[in-house]
Design a protein around this motif. Structure first.
Motif, PDB file in Angstrom:
ATOM      1  N   GLN A   1      37.259  27.570  48.501  1.00  9.52           N
ATOM      2  CA  GLN A   1      37.944  28.463  49.438  1.00  9.52           C
ATOM      3  C   GLN A   1      38.631  27.704  50.566  1.00  9.52           C
ATOM      4  O   GLN A   1      39.688  28.130  51.045  1.00  9.52           O
TER       5      GLN A   1
ATOM      6  N   LYS B   1      42.676  27.813  51.038  1.00  9.76           N
ATOM      7  CA  LYS B   1      42.572  28.879  52.037  1.00  9.76           C
ATOM      8  C   LYS B   1      43.907  29.582  52.295  1.00  9.76           C
ATOM      9  O   LYS B   1      43.944  30.810  52.470  1.00  9.76           O
ATOM     10  N   ASP B   2      45.019  28.852  52.316  1.00 12.45           N
ATOM     11  CA  ASP B   2      46.314  29.493  52.563  1.00 12.45           C
ATOM     12  C   ASP B   2      46.697  30.406  51.403  1.00 12.45           C
ATOM     13  O   ASP B   2      47.196  31.527  51.605  1.00 12.45           O
TER      14      ASP B   2
ATOM     15  N   LEU C   1      44.635  31.897  49.346  1.00 15.48           N
ATOM     16  CA  LEU C   1      43.736  33.051  49.331  1.00 15.48           C
ATOM     17  C   LEU C   1      44.074  34.032  50.448  1.00 15.48           C
ATOM     18  O   LEU C   1      43.954  35.255  50.262  1.00 15.48           O
ATOM     19  N   ALA C   2      44.487  33.503  51.583  1.00  9.15           N
ATOM     20  CA  ALA C   2      44.868  34.393  52.689  1.00  9.15           C
ATOM     21  C   ALA C   2      46.133  35.173  52.347  1.00  9.15           C
ATOM     22  O   ALA C   2      46.226  36.386  52.601  1.00  9.15           O
ATOM     23  N   LYS C   3      47.095  34.505  51.750  1.00  9.63           N
ATOM     24  CA  LYS C   3      48.372  35.147  51.423  1.00  9.63           C
ATOM     25  C   LYS C   3      48.183  36.269  50.406  1.00  9.63           C
ATOM     26  O   LYS C   3      48.833  37.323  50.504  1.00  9.63           O
ATOM     27  N   HIS C   4      47.287  36.066  49.439  1.00 10.02           N
ATOM     28  CA  HIS C   4      47.143  37.031  48.346  1.00 10.02           C
ATOM     29  C   HIS C   4      45.805  37.782  48.404  1.00 10.02           C
ATOM     30  O   HIS C   4      45.328  38.263  47.368  1.00 10.02           O
ATOM     31  N   ALA C   5      45.242  37.867  49.574  1.00  8.42           N
ATOM     32  CA  ALA C   5      43.925  38.491  49.714  1.00  8.42           C
ATOM     33  C   ALA C   5      43.901  39.909  49.141  1.00  8.42           C
ATOM     34  O   ALA C   5      42.959  40.298  48.447  1.00  8.42           O
ATOM     35  N   GLY C   6      44.928  40.681  49.420  1.00 10.77           N
ATOM     36  CA  GLY C   6      44.957  42.060  48.946  1.00 10.77           C
ATOM     37  C   GLY C   6      44.985  42.162  47.437  1.00 10.77           C
ATOM     38  O   GLY C   6      44.273  42.981  46.839  1.00 10.77           O
TER      39      GLY C   6
ATOM     40  N   LEU D   1      44.005  39.882  45.274  1.00 13.93           N
ATOM     41  CA  LEU D   1      42.850  39.248  44.634  1.00 13.93           C
ATOM     42  C   LEU D   1      41.555  40.029  44.851  1.00 13.93           C
ATOM     43  O   LEU D   1      40.625  39.910  44.053  1.00 13.93           O
ATOM     44  N   ALA D   2      41.500  40.820  45.907  1.00 18.28           N
ATOM     45  CA  ALA D   2      40.258  41.516  46.249  1.00 18.28           C
ATOM     46  C   ALA D   2      39.684  42.351  45.103  1.00 18.28           C
ATOM     47  O   ALA D   2      38.481  42.318  44.845  1.00 18.28           O
TER      48      ALA D   2
END
Length: 742
Positions: free
Chosen positions: A274, A278-279, A281-286, A288-289
């Motif tokens: 993570q 991290k960048d 995962l932050a960009k595609h958090a929605g 990937l959730a």
């Protein structure tokens, strides 16, 4: 308790299991006239899964709990167990095994990722007992005596394996937390004077108390440790190491033990994934959730679940993954051709195998282009990371070690009765909130406590007193028998080691150590001391705890003889029996893949050969059976000839593979039995067998080689089909026919 002298040969996993189909019939044929029974017990991952869920299976699918049976046998003086390598199952491996069994008609429950009901929690508990190193703590009712057999050492000197060149300006190094928030820094340890039962509780900042483990019995004189890995410190450290690798132009490589340390290390591995991405995962958090990605299973878990997304979104994320690779440091690769990085699967990179391989290769690992490159090897906890830095520093100064001249570092390892519990699985917890973890005895006294924060990994370990006494005795005996210095790798500045040190000094005083060179050094210093002696051709016994035992019995063998699979590994059980281990299985998955694709099994069974000889010796001594001693002596002679004639599996199709190796062992063993004069019956029995095997050598080898080159179906990876596997692994009708005459 066996009435007849009995050797239990374990059926395990992957390449060692495939080799058993070929080797075991030879062993059974050669022993059937000597009064020795050879029995098998299935302790494979699949076997353990099946044994754990009888209530889900039909009567004809149910099997007994062979591991529990063998655990009970280890405390009997007649115990004689040949232990082959097991899969130390990670979650992905466990799930793959369950899926395969389900496809074969076993109505097993799925592994509950996030159990909510009591039924799901109970199923998860059963599966969790199978994960990781579930086998070894059950069977190891004794300490470890592991060394390179003379025949292997002699062969390595005559035929030295390749070693990568080291340069003094190599950029390779080890990155560790150095006592900043890691397990080393936070460890506390106590020796309980009397038997008690401890309770582990978590008190949250709001006062709510959760019982983490209600009962852990301790014996008088037992050591109890507790420690934690700070999540905040870990994440800060990982960010620093990623930046350091980028700035230094070296590969970033994470080295963990997510199989053995099955609770703590997957969590740490997940944080590394993570932080690195991290960048992304932050960009595609929605997006990937909803995929329910578990980074404890590695970055590969994300990659595998991208197919659930719309094609355009998947393509966008895949493009951003490539951008993340480009923006960060280069990552060490498991498979450059397939784009499998060091961060993809936790079980792909195991520190005790991966670090020695890197050091042997001149401090380099593979990059994405398939080229070797200097590496920042990240080992977060600093308890033992220093031994690898010491080895790297030594090689930078002195160059690569020379297998033709180097000495040896055998190991006496403390592991009996789960000493220094590996990963302390049932006492490891990911802390849910800020608060305090306490360990209290049965009288309510607080023995150990830690202030913790949300996300910290807290764990406790035990080391009983009797195994330490046995370990010290074994070290003294080995030092005297081999006239070799023995070094206890213990750091007085580490809480656990300080408690062990007090016991070592106490129990050493009870032995006659006159004329012996016995030392106590911190691990990094002990490593350097051993290396200084090894380049002079001298031997040094390493006397270590359980984790270092595992690390060193890969580190030095891989440097000395090219592999840890060729080591003699004897576990003198504390009640008088014997456990004979056959080496490591780290390369086993590659061998299975090659076998199914090309009908070529490159697994080397030398470890099995070396384990069998002392097993026969143990039978001879325990049951006063001279024939068993003859079998041991002649097997040793056969193995020596096997090595001298280089009958290990070749490197390419058209040469003998594992099955051909087994034929040559049978030939040389039969010849040795025919040549000996200590047992007339065995001499008469094996003289015609040796003649037949030699006469038909060319035909047998041709039959074994002729099947190579085409895919072969063995009916399963974790649970092969018996008939298919037997047919595939015993393709020589001539050899089978000769063995059948015994």
């Amino acid at each position: 308790m066996p009435k007849q002298p009995t050797i239990i040969y374990t059926r395990t996993d992957e390449a060692p299991a495939l080799a058993t189909y070929s080797l075991l019939p030879i062993v059974q044929a050669f022993t059937k006239h000597s009064g020795i029974a050879i029995e098998t017990r299935d302790i494979s991952l699949a076997g353990r899964i099946i044994a754990s869920f009888p209530d889900f299976l039909t009567d004809d699918q149910k099997i007994g709990d062979a591991l529990a049976e063998l655990g009970a046998l280890t405390v009997e003086p007649e115990a004689n167990i040949i232990k082959l390598p097991n899969i130390s199952a990670s979650v992905p491996q466990l799930k793959a095994a369950v899926a395969e069994l389900q496809s074969k008609g076993y109505a097993l429950p799925a592994y509950p990722e996030n159990p909510t009901t009591d039924a799901e929690k109970e199923i998860r508990t059963r599966y969790d007992k199978i994960k990781g190193s579930a086998v070894n703590p059950v069977l190891r009712e004794g300490n470890s005596d592991r060394r390179a057999p003379k025949a292997v050492k002699d062969y390595a000197r005559k035929h030295p394996h390749s070693m990568g060149k080291w340069s003094s300006d190599s950029k390779t190094s080890v990155g560790a937390m150095g006592g900043n928030g890691d397990f080393f820094a936070n460890e506390k340890s106590v020796t309980v004077p009397e038997a008690t039962d401890v309770r582990i509780e978590f008190a949250a900042a709001d006062g709510a108390v959760t019982v983490l483990k209600a009962s852990t019995p301790l014996k008088a004189g037992e050591i109890l440790d507790a420690t934690l890995m700070s999540k905040k410190a870990l994440i800060a450290f990982l960010e620093e190491q990623i930046a350091k690798a980028k700035a230094g132009g070296v590969l970033f490589s994470l080295h963990m033990k997510a199989t053995m340390m099955k609770v703590s290390d997957p969590i740490i591995f997940g944080h590394a994934v993570q932080v690195f991405f991290k960048d992304l995962l932050a960009k595609h958090a929605g997006a990937l959730a909803p995929l329910d990605i578990d980074f404890k299973n590695g970055f590969g878990d994300l990659v595998a679940k991208l197919d659930k997304l719309p094609a355009d979104k998947k393509a966008e994320i895949e493009a951003d993954i490539q951008a993340a690779y480009a923006a960060g440091p280069a990552i060490a690769m498991v498979n450059s051709d397939k784009g499998i990085t060091n961060l993809h699967v936790p079980s792909d990179i195991i520190v005790d195998a991966s670090m020695p391989a890197m050091i042997r290769a001149g401090g380099k690992m593979w990059n994405a282009a398939g080229a070797l490159a200097d590496t920042l090897a990240v080992i977060p906890d600093s308890c033992y990371a220093g031994i690898y830095q010491a080895a790297i520093d030594f090689c930078k100064k002195n160059g690569a070690l020379d297998p033709a001249t180097m000495g040896s570092v055998p190991n006496v390892g403390l592991m009996a009765q789960a000493a220094e519990e590996y990963g302390s699985h049932n006492k490891t917890f990911e802390i849910p909130a800020d608060g305090t973890v306490t360990v209290s005895d049965s009288a309510g006294n607080i023995l150990l406590s830690h202030e913790v924060e949300a996300g910290d990994v807290w764990r406790a370990c035990q080391t009983k007193d009797a195994p330490v006494q046995d370990w010290v005795k074994l070290a003294v005996n080995r030092a005297r028998a081999s006239a070799t210095p023995a070094v206890f790798w213990l750091d007085k500045n580490r809480a656990h080691d300080a408690q062990i040190l007090a016991k070592v000094e106490k129990y050493l005083a009870g032995h006659d150590t006159t004329g012996l060179d016995i030392r106590i050094l911190p691990p990094a210093e002990a490593c350097t001391f051993s290396l200084e002696r090894i380049i002079e051709g001298r031997n040094t016994i390493s006397v270590t705890g359980n984790v270092l035992r595992d690390y060193l019995t890969d580190l030095f063998p891989i440097l000395e003889v090219g592999t840890s699979a060729k080591m003699l590994s004897i576990v003198p059980l504390m009640k008088g029996g014997g456990l004979f281990e056959t080496g490591a299985g780290g390369s086993a998955p590659k061998h299975v893949q090659q076998f199914t694709q090309e009908n070529y099994l490159r697994w080397d069974s030398l470890g099995e050969f070396f384990a069998l000889a002392p097993s026969f010796e143990h039978v001879a001594a325990t049951f006063s059976l001279p024939k068993a001693k003859v079998l041991a002596d002649t097997l040793d002679a056969a193995t020596g000839k096997f090595l001298e004639n280089d009958r290990s599996p070749g490197r390419k199709l058209g040469t003998i593979d594992n099955r051909g190796s087994h034929f040559y062992l049978a030939l040389y063993w039969a010849e040795a039995l025919a040549a000996q004069d200590n047992d007339a019956e065995l001499k008469a029995l094996f003289t015609p067998i040796a003649e037949k095997l030699l006469t038909h050598e060319s035909r047998i080898v041709e039959e074994l080689i002729s099947v190579q080159g085409s895919p072969v179906d063995i009916g399963g990876y974790y649970l092969p089909d018996e008939a298919k596997a037997n047919a595939a692994l015993r393709p020589s009708a001539t050899l089978n026919g000769i063995l059948a005459t015994l």
